[in-house]
Design a protein around this motif. Structure first.
Motif, short mmCIF file in Angstrom:
data_model
loop_
_atom_site.label_atom_id
_atom_site.label_comp_id
_atom_site.label_asym_id
_atom_site.label_seq_id
_atom_site.Cartn_x
_atom_site.Cartn_y
_atom_site.Cartn_z
N TRP A 168 77.18 -3.56 35.87
CA TRP A 168 76.13 -2.46 35.99
C TRP A 168 75.12 -3.32 34.93
CZ3 TRP A 168 78.93 2.48 35.32
CH2 TRP A 168 79.67 2.91 36.92
N ALA A 169 75.57 -3.61 33.79
CA ALA A 169 74.46 -4.48 32.71
C ALA A 169 74.03 -5.71 33.37
CB ALA A 169 75.44 -4.64 31.37
N ARG A 170 74.75 -6.50 34.07
CA ARG A 170 74.23 -7.69 34.59
C ARG A 170 73.09 -7.58 35.72
NH1 ARG A 170 79.58 -10.26 36.22
NH2 ARG A 170 80.64 -9.45 34.26
N GLN A 171 73.45 -6.29 36.41
CA GLN A 171 72.28 -6.11 37.32
C GLN A 171 71.17 -5.21 36.71
OE1 GLN A 171 72.12 -6.70 40.44
NE2 GLN A 171 74.41 -7.48 40.30
N ASN A 172 70.99 -5.20 35.37
CA ASN A 172 69.96 -4.59 34.59
C ASN A 172 69.78 -3.25 35.29
OD1 ASN A 172 68.81 -5.43 32.38
ND2 ASN A 172 67.06 -6.50 33.41
N LEU A 173 70.87 -2.52 35.51
CA LEU A 173 70.54 -0.97 36.02
C LEU A 173 70.48 -0.02 34.86
CD1 LEU A 173 73.14 -1.10 38.95
CD2 LEU A 173 70.69 -0.76 38.95
N PRO A 174 69.67 0.79 34.84
CA PRO A 174 69.55 1.64 33.84
C PRO A 174 70.80 2.78 33.92
CG PRO A 174 67.69 2.22 35.53
CD PRO A 174 68.74 0.86 36.13
N ARG A 175 71.49 2.91 32.85
CA ARG A 175 72.54 3.72 32.63
C ARG A 175 72.59 4.77 33.18
NH1 ARG A 175 76.77 4.92 33.84
NH2 ARG A 175 78.80 4.83 32.55
N ASP A 176 71.57 5.66 33.07
CA ASP A 176 71.55 6.96 33.58
C ASP A 176 71.59 7.09 34.97
OD1 ASP A 176 68.90 5.80 33.86
OD2 ASP A 176 67.91 7.77 33.41
N ARG A 177 71.52 5.95 35.82
CA ARG A 177 71.67 6.00 37.43
C ARG A 177 72.89 5.73 37.73
NH1 ARG A 177 66.77 6.80 40.10
NH2 ARG A 177 65.12 6.75 38.58
N LEU A 178 73.86 5.59 36.87
CA LEU A 178 75.24 5.33 37.33
C LEU A 178 76.34 6.17 36.83
CD1 LEU A 178 74.83 1.66 37.07
CD2 LEU A 178 75.25 2.74 39.15
N PHE A 179 77.31 6.73 37.50
CA PHE A 179 77.99 7.73 37.06
C PHE A 179 79.45 7.53 37.38
CE2 PHE A 179 74.10 9.54 37.75
CZ PHE A 179 73.81 10.31 36.68
#
Length: 93
Positions: free
Chosen positions: A58-69
């Protein structure tokens, strides 16, 4: 696999989302988050849920952590109020 998932999103998921006029989306079993990222990049309010933590991906995709559960398989509770998700989906491998 990442490019394939992004293409699946554009070919299959996005047309359904547009037809339903959905804005808030949930990818159940989001894996590495590529589909969620593709939808966010298209201006949609997208979230992902998965049974195990995949934070490095998820970090590699630069995704906001509040979007993933992370979902506990024993109770499968999601952090959303009723009727706040317009469109939920899953794509199997």
């Amino acid at each position: 696999q990442s490019a394939g998932n992004a293409q699946k999103t554009l070919d299959f998921i996005l047309p359904l989302v547009q037809r339903e006029d959905a804005r808030t989306l949930l990818d159940i079993g989001c894996g590495t988050g590529v589909i969620v990222k593709t939808l966010i990049d298209r201006g949609l309010d997208a979230y992902g849920a998965h049974l195990r933590a995949l934070e490095p991906y998820w970090a590699r995709q630069n995704l906001p952590r509040d979007r993933l559960f992370i979902v506990d398989a024993t109770d499968a509770q999601l952090p959303f109020q009723d009727e706040t998700i317009d469109f939920a989906f899953t794509l199997g491998q």
